[in-house]
Design a protein around this motif. Sequence first.
Motif, PDB file in Angstrom:
ATOM      1  N   VAL A   1      -5.881  19.839  84.589  1.00  0.00           N
ATOM      2  CA  VAL A   1      -4.477  20.048  84.253  1.00  0.00           C
ATOM      3  C   VAL A   1      -4.031  19.039  83.196  1.00  0.00           C
ATOM      4  N   VAL A   2      -3.349  19.547  82.177  1.00  0.00           N
ATOM      5  CA  VAL A   2      -2.743  18.711  81.139  1.00  0.00           C
ATOM      6  C   VAL A   2      -1.240  18.677  81.415  1.00  0.00           C
ATOM      7  N   LEU A   3      -0.708  17.480  81.589  1.00  0.00           N
ATOM      8  CA  LEU A   3       0.725  17.306  81.862  1.00  0.00           C
ATOM      9  C   LEU A   3       1.434  16.905  80.578  1.00  0.00           C
ATOM     10  N   VAL A   4       2.437  17.661  80.197  1.00  0.00           N
ATOM     11  CA  VAL A   4       3.217  17.380  78.989  1.00  0.00           C
ATOM     12  C   VAL A   4       4.644  17.053  79.420  1.00  0.00           C
ATOM     13  N   ALA A   5       5.074  15.833  79.178  1.00  0.00           N
ATOM     14  CA  ALA A   5       6.413  15.401  79.583  1.00  0.00           C
ATOM     15  C   ALA A   5       7.135  14.769  78.407  1.00  0.00           C
ATOM     16  N   GLY A   6       8.444  14.720  78.509  1.00  0.00           N
ATOM     17  CA  GLY A   6       9.250  14.095  77.466  1.00  0.00           C
ATOM     18  C   GLY A   6      10.714  14.373  77.713  1.00  0.00           C
ATOM     19  N   PRO A   7      11.589  13.699  77.004  1.00  0.00           N
ATOM     20  CA  PRO A   7      13.030  13.877  77.199  1.00  0.00           C
ATOM     21  C   PRO A   7      13.529  15.193  76.621  1.00  0.00           C
ATOM     22  N   SER A   8      14.812  15.452  76.821  1.00  0.00           N
ATOM     23  CA  SER A   8      15.421  16.690  76.343  1.00  0.00           C
ATOM     24  C   SER A   8      15.270  16.843  74.834  1.00  0.00           C
ATOM     25  N   ALA A   9      14.994  18.079  74.405  1.00  0.00           N
ATOM     26  CA  ALA A   9      14.904  18.442  72.986  1.00  0.00           C
ATOM     27  C   ALA A   9      13.793  17.698  72.258  1.00  0.00           C
ATOM     28  N   SER A  10      12.750  17.331  72.976  1.00  0.00           N
ATOM     29  CA  SER A  10      11.611  16.670  72.318  1.00  0.00           C
ATOM     30  C   SER A  10      10.600  17.673  71.794  1.00  0.00           C
ATOM     31  N   GLY A  11      10.745  18.950  72.153  1.00  0.00           N
ATOM     32  CA  GLY A  11       9.820  19.965  71.661  1.00  0.00           C
ATOM     33  C   GLY A  11       8.630  20.185  72.573  1.00  0.00           C
ATOM     34  N   LYS A  12       8.795  19.948  73.864  1.00  0.00           N
ATOM     35  CA  LYS A  12       7.685  20.056  74.821  1.00  0.00           C
ATOM     36  C   LYS A  12       7.084  21.461  74.847  1.00  0.00           C
ATOM     37  N   THR A  13       7.948  22.476  74.812  1.00  0.00           N
ATOM     38  CA  THR A  13       7.467  23.847  74.975  1.00  0.00           C
ATOM     39  C   THR A  13       6.588  24.270  73.799  1.00  0.00           C
ATOM     40  N   THR A  14       7.075  24.042  72.574  1.00  0.00           N
ATOM     41  CA  THR A  14       6.280  24.428  71.406  1.00  0.00           C
ATOM     42  C   THR A  14       5.014  23.587  71.298  1.00  0.00           C
ATOM     43  N   PHE A  15       5.121  22.296  71.604  1.00  0.00           N
ATOM     44  CA  PHE A  15       3.930  21.457  71.584  1.00  0.00           C
ATOM     45  C   PHE A  15       2.880  22.007  72.546  1.00  0.00           C
ATOM     46  N   SER A  16       3.300  22.388  73.744  1.00  0.00           N
ATOM     47  CA  SER A  16       2.357  22.907  74.737  1.00  0.00           C
ATOM     48  C   SER A  16       1.661  24.157  74.224  1.00  0.00           C
ATOM     49  N   LYS A  17       2.408  25.022  73.563  1.00  0.00           N
ATOM     50  CA  LYS A  17       1.821  26.250  73.033  1.00  0.00           C
ATOM     51  C   LYS A  17       0.853  25.955  71.878  1.00  0.00           C
ATOM     52  N   ARG A  18       1.219  25.008  71.024  1.00  0.00           N
ATOM     53  CA  ARG A  18       0.310  24.652  69.920  1.00  0.00           C
ATOM     54  C   ARG A  18      -0.941  23.958  70.431  1.00  0.00           C
ATOM     55  N   LEU A  19      -0.779  23.139  71.460  1.00  0.00           N
ATOM     56  CA  LEU A  19      -1.941  22.500  72.071  1.00  0.00           C
ATOM     57  C   LEU A  19      -2.858  23.558  72.676  1.00  0.00           C
ATOM     58  N   GLY A  20      -2.252  24.580  73.290  1.00  0.00           N
ATOM     59  CA  GLY A  20      -3.048  25.663  73.861  1.00  0.00           C
ATOM     60  C   GLY A  20      -3.884  26.364  72.817  1.00  0.00           C
ATOM     61  N   VAL A  21      -3.330  26.542  71.633  1.00  0.00           N
ATOM     62  CA  VAL A  21      -4.080  27.168  70.541  1.00  0.00           C
ATOM     63  C   VAL A  21      -5.289  26.315  70.167  1.00  0.00           C
ATOM     64  N   GLN A  22      -5.089  25.012  70.061  1.00  0.00           N
ATOM     65  CA  GLN A  22      -6.181  24.114  69.673  1.00  0.00           C
ATOM     66  C   GLN A  22      -7.244  24.025  70.777  1.00  0.00           C
ATOM     67  N   LEU A  23      -6.833  24.069  72.033  1.00  0.00           N
ATOM     68  CA  LEU A  23      -7.809  24.076  73.132  1.00  0.00           C
ATOM     69  C   LEU A  23      -8.619  25.365  73.111  1.00  0.00           C
ATOM     70  N   ALA A  24      -7.965  26.480  72.763  1.00  0.00           N
ATOM     71  CA  ALA A  24      -8.671  27.754  72.659  1.00  0.00           C
ATOM     72  C   ALA A  24      -9.718  27.707  71.546  1.00  0.00           C
ATOM     73  N   VAL A  25      -9.362  27.027  70.452  1.00  0.00           N
ATOM     74  CA  VAL A  25     -10.326  26.854  69.355  1.00  0.00           C
ATOM     75  C   VAL A  25     -11.564  26.111  69.854  1.00  0.00           C
ATOM     76  N   ASN A  26     -11.372  25.208  70.810  1.00  0.00           N
ATOM     77  CA  ASN A  26     -12.482  24.431  71.373  1.00  0.00           C
ATOM     78  C   ASN A  26     -13.217  25.153  72.497  1.00  0.00           C
ATOM     79  N   GLY A  27     -12.893  26.438  72.697  1.00  0.00           N
ATOM     80  CA  GLY A  27     -13.617  27.220  73.685  1.00  0.00           C
ATOM     81  C   GLY A  27     -13.040  27.162  75.085  1.00  0.00           C
ATOM     82  N   MET A  28     -11.837  26.589  75.237  1.00  0.00           N
ATOM     83  CA  MET A  28     -11.202  26.538  76.560  1.00  0.00           C
ATOM     84  C   MET A  28     -10.142  27.630  76.654  1.00  0.00           C
ATOM     85  N   ARG A  29      -9.805  28.008  77.889  1.00  0.00           N
ATOM     86  CA  ARG A  29      -8.776  29.025  78.095  1.00  0.00           C
ATOM     87  C   ARG A  29      -7.564  28.380  78.777  1.00  0.00           C
ATOM     88  N   PRO A  30      -6.533  28.100  78.009  1.00  0.00           N
ATOM     89  CA  PRO A  30      -5.358  27.422  78.576  1.00  0.00           C
ATOM     90  C   PRO A  30      -4.361  28.394  79.189  1.00  0.00           C
TER      91      PRO A  30
END
Length: 554
Positions: A291-320
């Motif tokens: 599990v990857v935990l993504v935390a941060g204060p309000s309006a820090s962009g957590k949701t989009t960061f998580s989705k972009r990280l998921g794309v990069q993990l998929a590039v590495n052969g993982m299924r997020p």
Amino acid sequence: MKDIEIYCRNTHTSHTYPMGTSLLEISNDLNIKLQNQVCGAIVNHQVKELSFCVVKPKHIEFIDFSHPDGMRMYIRSLIFVLYAAVKEVFPHVAFKVQNGISNGYFCELQGLEREISESDIFSIKQEMNALIEADIPFVKKGIITSHAVDLLAKQGLEDKAQLFEQQGRMYSYLYFLNDLGDYFYGNLLPSTGYISNYGLVPYFDGLLLQVPRRKHFKKLHKVVYNDKLFEIFQEQKDWAEILNVSTIGSLNDFALQNRSGDIIKISEALHEKKIAEIANQISARGNGTKVVLVAGPSASGKTTFSKRLGVQLAVNGMRPYQVSLDDYFVDREHTPKDENGEYDFEALEAIDIEFFNHQLIELFEGKEVRLPRFDFHSGKRMQNGKTLKLEKDDILIVEGIHGMNPGLLTDVAEQNTFKIFISALTQISVDEHTHISTADNRLLRRMIRDSRYRGYRAADTIKRWPSVRKGEEKNIFPYQENADIMFNSATIYELAVLKKYAEPILKLVLENQPEYMESTRLLEFLSYFKPISDVEIPPTSLLREFLGGSSFAY
């Protein structure tokens, strides 16, 4: 001489004074007593210095250091005194305020060409104390802008001079401490004698200017060495140097030269590179990370960061798989309440910790679970019909404000987690002595998003913001150093883009609303930026989460 009527909110009384009477004279006449020394006033929902002279009927509320704007006055004045002291002790050194950290301000002495010693700090403090003891007035003067630019440049304040020149005004204001000129884009205290508590200590390769606690003025905040946060600030400084943009003035130059597209492309590429590096770190750990935990204060962009990280993990052969911690809220009637009797949605106890951990363990054991969905309208947790079963190369990305809190994962082994703390750490300064608050950056983001997608007015967001900040200070920031890595979601260009979206909604805040004071402060701040179009911002940018036009589904 004509008399004018003022209403004092502190005493709940009306009075008449000759036109031109200063706020200081009114304060003395009314014998205003606050928790601390009176340092300014709110006049018709606008912050004014005590030297301000009243010429029309006004509503006045005197404030002290415990008020946010009173503390801002104090900090600006304190920085001016520190600058004057450094200028006296080290005439050829450039003094720069870099960022806020450890509840203080990290400062550098550029050009010292050696480590700062205890003896250096002692000398600077001696000079500061002498200036404070002398009770020298801060004098505000309006002068021809070209003369102000020349004066600032001669003092080595090239960034301030550049910004003054870009504004194109005939006259500009400077503050003077004896013969030393400066400007701080906000009000100052009447004199140096109003400064009665501060600290100055070595901090990494610079100085930490300690400021008093707002509600306990005689106490200073404890010095905390935020190693990971400091590392991110240094990284942001390196990025700014790569782009040759470290202040508003240098960013404005790119906009004026129609080269803002270059800044956008490089800033976004740096973000993508950093996210890819984080994905590589996670992949390098092997199947142990569940599990990857993504935390941060309000309006820090957590949701989009998580989705972009998921794309990069998929590039590495993982299924997020993306999971929001918000879906694990307890039902509304079980939500804890704060000291005011309001629901405290930002408390850890607002999350069903036991159920969350139970589902994680079942997933790690290869079992299929039915994921919840929290209905914010009804205040109930529902089943969303979706089921999830993790296979060998699958990984969870859990996004929520409590990701760094050790009390969140009670049943999951540390080696099975990877923690990422994300915040919008503003990468540019106003000038040499004025850093940009990361909270202001996030407030502007949230205000725009609230207006575009949630139907809230700017006044609504401003009214709620102190409560949000209080929750962050209590539930988020104390745990940020628990992160395996930190990510800065701010971009160098973004405030110049946010300007176009923020100004119209800020101008809708009316003068008779309490939020008018904050809206005018933010409008004044945004006025120093030359606008940058968002046309070249890609649809995967974290900024799109707030502006719209994202290619991600939210």
